[in-house]
Enzyme design. Sequence first.
Site, short mmCIF file in Angstrom:
data_model
loop_
_atom_site.label_atom_id
_atom_site.label_comp_id
_atom_site.label_asym_id
_atom_site.label_seq_id
_atom_site.Cartn_x
_atom_site.Cartn_y
_atom_site.Cartn_z
N SER A 77 -20.04 52.52 50.28
CA SER A 77 -18.85 51.75 49.95
C SER A 77 -17.62 52.65 49.88
O SER A 77 -17.31 53.35 50.85
CB SER A 77 -19.09 51.00 48.63
OG SER A 77 -18.09 50.05 48.39
N ASP B 229 -22.10 41.86 55.07
CA ASP B 229 -21.42 42.58 54.00
C ASP B 229 -19.91 42.51 54.20
O ASP B 229 -19.38 43.11 55.14
CB ASP B 229 -21.89 44.04 54.00
CG ASP B 229 -21.34 44.84 52.82
OD1 ASP B 229 -20.42 44.36 52.15
OD2 ASP B 229 -21.85 45.95 52.58
N HIS C 162 -24.37 43.95 49.75
CA HIS C 162 -23.67 45.23 49.67
C HIS C 162 -24.46 46.27 48.87
O HIS C 162 -23.97 47.37 48.63
CB HIS C 162 -22.29 45.02 49.02
CG HIS C 162 -21.40 46.22 49.05
ND1 HIS C 162 -21.02 46.84 50.24
CD2 HIS C 162 -20.81 46.94 48.06
CE1 HIS C 162 -20.24 47.87 49.96
NE2 HIS C 162 -20.10 47.96 48.66
#
Length: 435
Positions: A262, A325, A376
Amino acid sequence: MASAAVSTQNPPPILQRISSSWSRPGMSGVAPSRLPSAAPTLRSRPARLPEVKGCLAGMWRKIQGADDWSDLVEPLHPLLREEVVRYGELVAACYKAFDLDPRSKRYLNCKYGRSRLLQEVGLASCGYEITKYIYATPDIIIPTQSGACCGRWIGYVAVSSDEEAKRLGRRDVLVSFRGTVTGAEWIANLMSSLTPANLDPHDPRRDVKVESGFLSLYTSDDSTCRFSQGSCREQLLSEVARLINKHKEEEEEMSITLAGHSMGSALALLFGYDLAELGLNRFRLQREVPITVYSFGGPRVGNTGFKARCEELGVKVLRVVNVHDPVTKLPGLFLNENLRALAAGCDLPWSCSCYAHVGVELALDFFEVQNPACVHDLETYIGLLKRPKLVQIHKEGEDLLAKARTFVSRKKRQPWPWQDVARQVGHLVQSLSLI
């Protein structure tokens, strides 16, 4: 809060110290969740994977992307899959070691000392030694955090042991970054305006632009934090340069591997670009230490100029993404590389404002209605990679113009993709209790 953004006139002290021992052309020498219960849906039938052949030491350069993972992604080569899983677990260690207990003295920092971390998270035999912890500071003040130290533990630098170096075929310098946790980091993620990177004081390159929030997190400094020693950037440049200097005289093969999830993948890419732009991975006889980024669920980081410059500098990026995602579709939900493709590659006034992904994409396809946050989740990413028959891969940018034209021809018959993206973002935000 003091900011450590780089000035083209006054480079930070760390660059002045490092530059004395490096040279390059034109520059004098510088928390996880469970796997989805329902089987993930594949968009196409995966090819049968070959049995493991050869050894990592003999083909490590290809595994690290020397030729952009040609012939390794379709089908996914077992050695590459194992390496992606291994680096993913080294990133997951950051989440497992991150202290989320408000009563703890180490709240929002690492729970363990450097010598204990890998053992405590179940990676005692991974073959790496952590040499430094890294702290980052968003240049953002949240009223509820008034008076609190904003410098938070973001990851670590490690180097492979002698035994592991033999298995890998080279000495590997690893930097591992966690993703977004604190409120200030979430705000930094949402600062989607592009700004010139300006990381090389000798060559600003105004056309190379990156997301302002990520750049702030990378370059800002909090002098009040008792753990950090300068900005995230200064800590990283200093430690990685020290390790390369230490091992370059041993005439052994070396690699620099940057891995993150991320927001952490954005920092990994920024640092990889920074290292290559400053030439810190090059030394005598034009020897170059390859830089590879393993990005898990990472967002776009910069514009098309940033993408082009990363490719020119030879920074290799393998993007592991879940097609559901929403984080991987941001920033630049509308202004991105696909819009540029629709314009047939023409330079339009807004072209420099288009975000663009960098590198080769390895696409997974999983979703669970009852647990939308899994799309995610890093542990879910790793779990799917450990089940190779469920993995699908394609190369980012492959025949992009043809895909764009196909998309335009179908737009009257199919809902616009932003509707699905907006829906998924809403589910993810709600599941993460952001609203």
